[in-house]
Design an enzyme around this catalytic site. Structure first.
Site, short mmCIF file in Angstrom:
data_model
loop_
_atom_site.label_atom_id
_atom_site.label_comp_id
_atom_site.label_asym_id
_atom_site.label_seq_id
_atom_site.Cartn_x
_atom_site.Cartn_y
_atom_site.Cartn_z
N TYR A 483 25.67 -25.01 119.47
CA TYR A 483 25.83 -23.92 118.50
C TYR A 483 25.91 -22.58 119.24
O TYR A 483 26.92 -21.92 119.26
CB TYR A 483 24.69 -23.92 117.49
CG TYR A 483 24.88 -22.88 116.40
CD1 TYR A 483 25.77 -23.11 115.36
CD2 TYR A 483 24.19 -21.67 116.43
CE1 TYR A 483 25.97 -22.16 114.37
CE2 TYR A 483 24.38 -20.71 115.45
CZ TYR A 483 25.28 -20.95 114.42
OH TYR A 483 25.47 -20.00 113.45
N SER A 564 30.68 -23.84 112.24
CA SER A 564 30.52 -22.41 112.01
C SER A 564 30.67 -21.67 113.34
O SER A 564 31.71 -21.74 113.96
CB SER A 564 29.17 -22.13 111.33
OG SER A 564 29.12 -20.83 110.81
N ASP A 647 34.33 -22.68 100.71
CA ASP A 647 33.51 -21.98 101.70
C ASP A 647 33.81 -20.49 101.59
O ASP A 647 34.85 -20.02 102.04
CB ASP A 647 33.82 -22.49 103.11
CG ASP A 647 32.87 -21.92 104.16
OD1 ASP A 647 32.13 -20.98 103.83
OD2 ASP A 647 32.87 -22.41 105.29
N HIS A 679 29.96 -23.76 102.48
CA HIS A 679 29.90 -23.73 103.94
C HIS A 679 29.39 -25.04 104.52
O HIS A 679 29.58 -25.32 105.70
CB HIS A 679 29.03 -22.56 104.40
CG HIS A 679 29.16 -22.25 105.85
ND1 HIS A 679 30.39 -22.05 106.47
CD2 HIS A 679 28.24 -22.10 106.82
CE1 HIS A 679 30.20 -21.79 107.76
NE2 HIS A 679 28.91 -21.81 107.99
#
Length: 706
Positions: A483, A564, A647, A679
């Site tokens: 991430y 994301s 989203d 999302h």
């Protein structure tokens, strides 16, 4: 319960679904701008065509249906832990299973909860409500007014979008209140003042929202009053992320604060005085303030030189609230970071502060209390190493709260199912309330923590989950997950999905703790923001290189995955270091960093990435922005893009345009867009199971043993 008054997390990056932008006019350097028209007929026809092609390929994997059904049974399992929030003497839980796909909001007592099969009372049946109102409702939470907690403001989302409808509900009568507070679909923030008054920030019309799509104006709204007549009490600026109000109703310590977040990490806080004026709080703008009865907790994200002393970033300080407001700056440190220790969480009982501490990405728990004028520390004996959490149950609105010193403890790791325990301050004894069953056989599976050396010499930790019988022979299908943004830590988790679909068939999982995350506190995050964002990508590539050098896997069997900000991560690294990977799963990603700040909530993330409209900042962003860096003639890994039409946080146009551009250049990426889902890309367990099956089918098709 006392709260952090200004804590922004990625899960709160919200935008207004009703204001999804229409596509801009295509330009020579961006001919796919039309795909930003989220609900446009042409764009959706393109989506459906790609969805069909992707399904045809991925559903051809022999185990697709089996995996999908297994995931569905796991997600619908009645043996999941029913996590709850306390509202007075009741425990509220939101529950989904095979019979309740949209879910039940239900409640019980602690005495019932302790039983193996508690008796739950349904408060809201979301499936029945959606059917009756012919709406695709997805639960988004509730805010209830204590101390009786009869009136609640329900947040209902259409199709999983972040924008919500707010409606007042009576939990005793189990019906919506006739003259209740009600807001149409928007990005709204509402906080109770009393039974008949709330503070509200919402879309009041032109100029009332910030450039990021959040409320800019806070109004005081009384029951029965038209929203248009609500009184403005606080305003932020258009360039702010959002404006907000928060009310602490602790008897004897009532406080109201207003704030404006100037960016993702910085804010200005003002305390409402008795005369109605606002006192701007003197504080580091990137700090978190928590008023706790007569005390104040300050969590620092940058060094603070105050009172003749410098407190390092990552510290937690405590002081007397009244003295602080009068100008005194005398603090006691309850936590200061070290090279390996960072503060992962803070929770407060009536008399003690609970600290969740990360030590080399393993959780520990501490209790702090004041005794004889001195703060005393006690390390709690708790499960280790793994992911530990602590959450106080104290309700400050109750005069004689039986749970004043009680708190919940959660624990999990890669091989240990989640457990929920009830603890009390001053004791290491805990009552096991619930435990998730084992969904896969962990016998022979082992976990290790390793360290890779990044380009600049920084040691980057990562976890390796080895399936039973696996050896470092370079023949293991391996998935590297990361991430690396917004100070979010990647701690060990128990995944029934990975256990059944990956480990059980010989797949290795690697989880990277790269810079940009919060594993080692604010400094670890700040080392990879704005002009230094490339360090996240260098760290991720270094972990991949170490995987290969250690013979955990080879480029022919190494895949990467991220969502994301993590989607941006894998999108950038697959172009910078394509020789390291065979497959990429890129979920709900940011990819067009030239326009990200113009799409939905993107403007709120400029503190993380920078402003592409400023030439000096675009100079560094342009070097990694995937949409601008994909070129013809590269030998790229196979990629699957996953996103959602609903989203309204990260615009689906990112994945759409990247797919179109890569297709134009001859790379044949796979693309799947769930028409619902928000999302998280899925609105219910059916959709979630299907999405997981698509992803694992793709990984096995690309990385399966040769």
């Amino acid at each position: 319960m006392p709260r952090l008054l200004h804590t922004l997390v990625p899960a709160l990056l919200l935008a207004t679904a009703s204001a999804l932008p229409m596509a801009a006019t295509p330009t020579p350097d961006d001919p796919y701008l039309w795909l930003e028209d989220v609900q446009g007929e042409k764009a959706l026809a393109w989506v459906r065509e790609r969805n069909a092609a992707t399904r045809t390929q991925l559903q051809a994997y022999p185990d697709f249906a089996k995996m999908r059904d297994t995931f569905r049974s796991i997600l619908d399992s009645r043996e999941k832990i029913p996590y709850f929030s306390r509202q007075g003497d009741r425990l509220y839980n939101f529950w989904r299973d095979a019979d309740h796909q949209r879910g039940l909001w239900r409640r019980t007592t602690l005495a019932e909860y302790r039983k193996a099969q508690p008796n739950w009372e349904t408060v809201v049946d979301l499936d029945a409500l959606a059917k009756a109102e012919k709406e695709n409702w997805v639960w988004s939470g509730a805010s209830c007014l204590g101390p009786d907690y009869r009136r609640c403001l329900l947040r209902l989302s259409r199709g999983g979008a972040d924008a919500v409808v707010v409606r007042e509900f009576d939990v005793q009568a189990k019906r919506f209140v006739d003259d209740g507070f009600k807001l149409p679909e928007a990005k709204s923030q509402v906080d109770w003042i009393d039974e008949n008054t709330v503070y509200v920030g919402t879309d009041f019309g032109p100029g009332s929202m910030t450039d990021s799509g959040y409320p800019r104006i806070v109004k005081r709204w009384q029951r029965g009053q038209p929203l248009a007549q609500a009184v403005t009490v606080f305003e932020g600026k258009p360039k702010d992320v959002y404006a907000f109000a928060t009310v602490d109703r602790t008897p004897g310590f009532e406080r109201t604060l207003f704030g404006r977040a100037s960016d993702f990490y910085n804010s200005e806080l003002s305390l409402l005085q008795a005369d109605g004026k606002l006192q701007v709080l003197d504080r580091p703008s990137d700090s978190d303030f928590t008023f706790w009865r007569d005390r104040l907790l300050v969590q620092l994200r940058s060094d603070w030189n105050v009172g003749g002393k410098t407190w390092p970033a990552g510290s937690l300080l405590v002081t007397d609230a009244k003295a602080y407001l009068a100008g005194k700056r005398e603090f006691t440190a309850l936590f200061t970071p070290t090279a390996t220790r960072s503060l992962a969480g803070v929770s407060i009982t009536r008399s003690q502060v609970l600290l969740n501490v990360l030590d080399n990405v393993a959780g520990k728990l501490e209790e702090w209390h004041l005794a004889n004028g001195q703060w005393q520390r006690r390390e709690v004996k708790a499960p280790f190493p793994g992911t530990l959490g602590a959450s106080a149950l104290h309700d400050p609105l109750l005069k004689d709260d039986p749970l004043a010193e009680a708190y919940l403890v959660t624990y999990t790791d890669f091989l240990t199912p989640d457990s929920l325990m009830l603890g009390r301050t001053g004791s290491d004894e805990r009552e096991l309330l619930k435990a998730r069953p084992a969904f896969f056989d962990a016998a022979g599976i082992r976990v290790e923590q390793r360290f890779a050396t990044s380009k600049d010499g920084t040691k980057v930790p990562y976890f390796v989950v080895w399936p039973a019988g696996a050896k470092a022979d370079g023949k293991n299908p391996t998935l590297l997950y990361g991430y690396g943004g917004f100070e979010v830590s990647q701690q060990p988790w128990y995944s029934a999905g990975f256990g059944t679909a990956w480990y059980a068939h010989g797949g290795v999982l690697v989880v990277a703790n790269i810079r940009g995350g919060g594993e080692f506190g604010p400094a670890w995050h700040q080392a990879a923001v704005k002009a230094h964002k490339q360090k996240s990508y260098d760290d991720f590539a270094a972990v991949a290189e170490d995987i290969i050098a250690s013979k955990i896997s080879t480029p022919a069997q190494l895949g990467i995955e991220g969502g994301s900000n993590g989607g941006l991560l894998v999108g950038a690294v697959m172009l910078q270091r394509p020789e390291l990977f065979k497959a990429v799963v890129c979920q709900v990603p940011l990819l067009d960093m030239k326009r990200y700040h113009r799409l939905l909530a993107g403007a709120s993330w400029m503190a993380e990435y920078g402003d592409p409209d400023k030439p000096e900042e675009w100079a560094w962003i342009s070097k990694y922005s995937p949409y601008q860096n994909v070129k013809p003639g590269q030998k790229l890994p196979k990629v699957l893009f996953i996103t959602s039409t609903r989203d309204d946080r990260v615009h689906p146009g990112h994945a759409r345009k990247m797919t179109a551009r890569m297709t134009e250049l001859g790379y044949a990426p796979l693309y799947y867009e769930n028409i619902e889902g928000g999302h998280g890309a899925a609105a219910d367990n059916v959709q979630k199971a299907d999405m997981m099956a698509l992803e694992f089918s793709f990984l096995w098709q690309q990385l399966g043993r040769k």
